[in-house]
Scaffold this active site. Structure first.
Site, PDB file in Angstrom:
ATOM      1  N   CYS A  40      -2.333  -6.247  -0.362  1.00 47.41           N
ATOM      2  CA  CYS A  40      -3.196  -5.599   0.633  1.00 47.41           C
ATOM      3  C   CYS A  40      -4.628  -5.354   0.131  1.00 47.41           C
ATOM      4  CB  CYS A  40      -2.568  -4.284   1.086  1.00 47.41           C
ATOM      5  SG  CYS A  40      -1.753  -3.382  -0.228  1.00 47.41           S
ATOM      6  N   HIS A  82      -6.721   1.597   2.826  1.00 48.47           N
ATOM      7  CA  HIS A  82      -7.184   1.463   1.440  1.00 48.47           C
ATOM      8  C   HIS A  82      -8.712   1.376   1.440  1.00 48.47           C
ATOM      9  CE1 HIS A  82      -3.114   0.982   0.378  1.00 48.47           C
ATOM     10  NE2 HIS A  82      -3.083  -0.279  -0.016  1.00 48.47           N
TER      11      HIS A  82
HETATM   12  N1  LIG Z   1       3.003  -1.214   2.796  1.00 44.70           N
HETATM   13  C1  LIG Z   1       2.000  -2.056   2.533  1.00 44.70           C
HETATM   14  O1  LIG Z   1       0.797  -1.744   2.626  1.00 44.70           O
HETATM   15  C2  LIG Z   1       2.300  -3.430   2.102  1.00 44.70           C
HETATM   16  C3  LIG Z   1       1.263  -4.307   2.059  1.00 44.70           C
HETATM   17  C4  LIG Z   1       1.519  -5.608   1.655  1.00 44.70           C
HETATM   18  C5  LIG Z   1       2.781  -5.960   1.315  1.00 44.70           C
HETATM   19  N2  LIG Z   1       3.794  -5.063   1.368  1.00 44.70           N
HETATM   20  C6  LIG Z   1       5.129  -5.510   0.973  1.00 44.70           C
HETATM   21  O2  LIG Z   1       6.021  -5.463   2.065  1.00 44.70           O
HETATM   22  C7  LIG Z   1       7.333  -5.122   1.617  1.00 44.70           C
HETATM   23  C8  LIG Z   1       7.882  -3.936   2.386  1.00 44.70           C
HETATM   24  O3  LIG Z   1       6.971  -2.885   2.404  1.00 44.70           O
HETATM   25  P1  LIG Z   1       7.171  -1.621   3.357  1.00 44.70           P
HETATM   26  O4  LIG Z   1       5.960  -0.809   3.130  1.00 44.70           O
HETATM   27  O5  LIG Z   1       7.526  -2.017   4.741  1.00 44.70           O
HETATM   28  O6  LIG Z   1       8.453  -0.903   2.676  1.00 44.70           O
HETATM   29  P2  LIG Z   1       9.531   0.096   3.315  1.00 44.70           P
HETATM   30  O7  LIG Z   1       8.934   0.933   4.388  1.00 44.70           O
HETATM   31  O8  LIG Z   1      10.145   0.778   2.144  1.00 44.70           O
HETATM   32  O9  LIG Z   1      10.614  -0.874   3.994  1.00 44.70           O
HETATM   33  C9  LIG Z   1      11.431  -1.734   3.242  1.00 44.70           C
HETATM   34  C10 LIG Z   1      12.174  -2.657   4.176  1.00 44.70           C
HETATM   35  O10 LIG Z   1      12.904  -3.610   3.401  1.00 44.70           O
HETATM   36  C11 LIG Z   1      14.262  -3.607   3.827  1.00 44.70           C
HETATM   37  N3  LIG Z   1      15.148  -3.980   2.714  1.00 44.70           N
HETATM   38  C12 LIG Z   1      15.279  -3.374   1.524  1.00 44.70           C
HETATM   39  N4  LIG Z   1      16.226  -3.999   0.777  1.00 44.70           N
HETATM   40  C13 LIG Z   1      16.685  -5.038   1.530  1.00 44.70           C
HETATM   41  C14 LIG Z   1      17.643  -6.044   1.329  1.00 44.70           C
HETATM   42  N5  LIG Z   1      18.351  -6.124   0.200  1.00 44.70           N
HETATM   43  N6  LIG Z   1      17.854  -6.949   2.320  1.00 44.70           N
HETATM   44  C15 LIG Z   1      17.170  -6.880   3.470  1.00 44.70           C
HETATM   45  N7  LIG Z   1      16.228  -5.930   3.738  1.00 44.70           N
HETATM   46  C16 LIG Z   1      15.994  -5.024   2.771  1.00 44.70           C
HETATM   47  C17 LIG Z   1      14.500  -2.202   4.273  1.00 44.70           C
HETATM   48  O11 LIG Z   1      15.651  -2.166   5.104  1.00 44.70           O
HETATM   49  P3  LIG Z   1      16.592  -0.825   5.238  1.00 44.70           P
HETATM   50  O12 LIG Z   1      16.039  -0.056   6.402  1.00 44.70           O
HETATM   51  O13 LIG Z   1      17.927  -1.407   5.549  1.00 44.70           O
HETATM   52  O14 LIG Z   1      16.536  -0.090   3.945  1.00 44.70           O
HETATM   53  C18 LIG Z   1      13.200  -1.952   5.051  1.00 44.70           C
HETATM   54  O15 LIG Z   1      13.260  -2.578   6.303  1.00 44.70           O
HETATM   55  C19 LIG Z   1       7.177  -4.916   0.116  1.00 44.70           C
HETATM   56  O16 LIG Z   1       7.473  -6.171  -0.517  1.00 44.70           O
HETATM   57  C20 LIG Z   1       5.737  -4.615  -0.080  1.00 44.70           C
HETATM   58  O17 LIG Z   1       5.279  -4.957  -1.358  1.00 44.70           O
HETATM   59  C21 LIG Z   1       3.584  -3.803   1.772  1.00 44.70           C
END
Ligand SMILES: NC(=O)c1ccc[n+]([C@@H]2O[C@H](COP(=O)([O-])OP(=O)(O)OC[C@H]3O[C@@H](n4cnc5c(N)ncnc54)[C@H](OP(=O)(O)O)[C@@H]3O)[C@@H](O)[C@H]2O)c1
Length: 358
Positions: free
Chosen positions: A129, A242
């Protein structure tokens, strides 16, 4: 117009929910949508375009018949399931860090390097990001006046860590205001009313992995291996958005007015820059918007060819979901959805179906 079968892996997460919003808002041509998460959320119901859809556990068969798979469920999940999805015929757009620096995987910010989409082999990576918003602002300037060096200090919101971190800041803020003690779970220290110069793990060279991602990813996206970059990435108690203080050294001197006029024409950028009325980008007002905001553009007092600027964007939208959907839109528009050579050669993915590197 052709419509596509889309899957969201991590649909219940912060980025996953934003994916749903962005797809709806941009009227993405969907024939169907599969909402996937872990077994913890299986059976949960979510709304997409006023239709209730059941969340399913992600399993290898989830990708049969899927055209586009948007992943945001962490690097481990991506490493395991992305090659399976690609082998099933889907194009994966992956938000995690799993494949970003793989030479066979394009790392794309559409405003900068959309041409790289065409050489994908089934997986396209969405950058970090903090990197996305910086390159959207720097690339238009770099095209006119090649950049030699960048020093960036970030002020990153807790939503960048996911929903558990948003909850942690909310809980701790209430506890501090009420005079109670806090116990950190997501971060190594209290984040409420505090600032942590630690994002992702520390590397042997003293940088954190987040800082190193900004260095490597910027060079890959801008096709500029020789730009010198240093980053300090800092977590601040802000929910969304950010912010970055960026010091740029150009090949030739550039005036703040010239930079402002280039950025005013640049795709995806909005200049907010008038000190007289305290007009500059802020994370609070950037939240929920699509643009990368730039302001505080001024000469760098420490370098004759330097400028300083303040860059802000919504990390969940342009920093994650929106950028990935824009990649999908560009891929459809340019008819680059089928990986090059897919008809003649087996797709060369970089991990086997168990996520082990090949
Ligand atoms: N937040 C940001 O600004 C941002 C920016 C760029 C990239 N990202 C990337 O995007 C990803 C998720 O970020 P987020 O902020 O959305 O995190 P989050 O709110 O913690 O959500 C995580 C998601 O992943 C799912 N998950 C976890 N383990 C899994 C598995 N074994 N199989 C299938 N689904 C699974 C969770 O499902 P459950 O509900 O079942 O737990 C939930 O839907 C990360 O890789 C992060 O680095 C985030």
């Amino acid at each position: 117009m052709r419509r596509y079968k889309v899957a969201i892996v991590g649909a219940t997460g912060l980025v996953g929910q934003e994916f749903i919003k962005v797809l709806e808002q941009r009227s993405f041509p969907m024939e169907s949508i599969s909402l996937l998460a872990s077994d913890r959320s299986a059976g949960k119901r979510m709304f997409v375009a006023h239709r209730e859809i059941e969340v399913k556990e992600t399993v290898p068969a989830s990708f049969e018949g899927i055209d586009i798979a948007l992943f945001s469920a962490g690097a481990e999940t991506s490493r395991y399931f992305s090659p399976i999805a690609a082998q099933s015929g889907a194009v994966v757009i992956d938000n995690s860090a799993a494949f970003r620096m793989e030479p066979t995987v394009p790392l794309v910010v559409p405003e900068v390097n959309s041409e790289d989409i065409q050489w994908h082999k089934g997986i396209i990576a969405n950058p970090n990001c903090s990197t996305i918003q910086m390159v959207v602002a720097l690339y238009p300037l770099h095209k006119v006046n090649p950049i030699k060096r960048v020093i960036v200090d970030t002020y990153q919101s807790v939503s960048g860590t996911g929903s558990a971190a948003v909850e942690e800041l909310t809980t701790q803020a209430k506890q501090v205001v009420n005079g109670q003690s806090t116990t950190p779970h997501v971060y190594p220290h209290q984040i409420a009313f505090n600032i942590l110069p630690e994002i992702d793990v520390f590397l042997d060279n003293g940088y954190t992995k987040e800082e190193w991602k900004m260095i490597e990813e910027t060079r890959k996206i801008m096709h500029a291996d020789d730009i010198a970059i240093s980053a300090s990435c800092v977590r601040v108690p802000v929910f969304i958005g950010h912010s970055e203080a960026v010091h740029v050294e150009f090949s030739q001197s550039m005036s703040p007015d010239e930079a402002r006029s280039i950025l005013a024409q640049a795709p995806g950028v909005k200049v907010l820059d008038d000190p007289v009325i305290s007009l500059y980008p802020q994370s609070w007002s950037a939240a929920g918007t699509d643009e990368v905001f730039v302001g505080r553009i001024r000469r760098d007092a420490s370098h004759p060819r330097g400028l300083v600027m303040w860059i802000v964007a919504d990390n969940i939208r342009k920093g994650a979901a929106l950028n990935a959907v824009q990649i999908a839109e560009e891929m459809i528009k340019r008819d680059w959805i089928h990986p090059r050579g897919r008809k003649n050669e087996k797709i060369r993915t970089i991990a086997d179906s168990h996520g082990n590197p090949l």
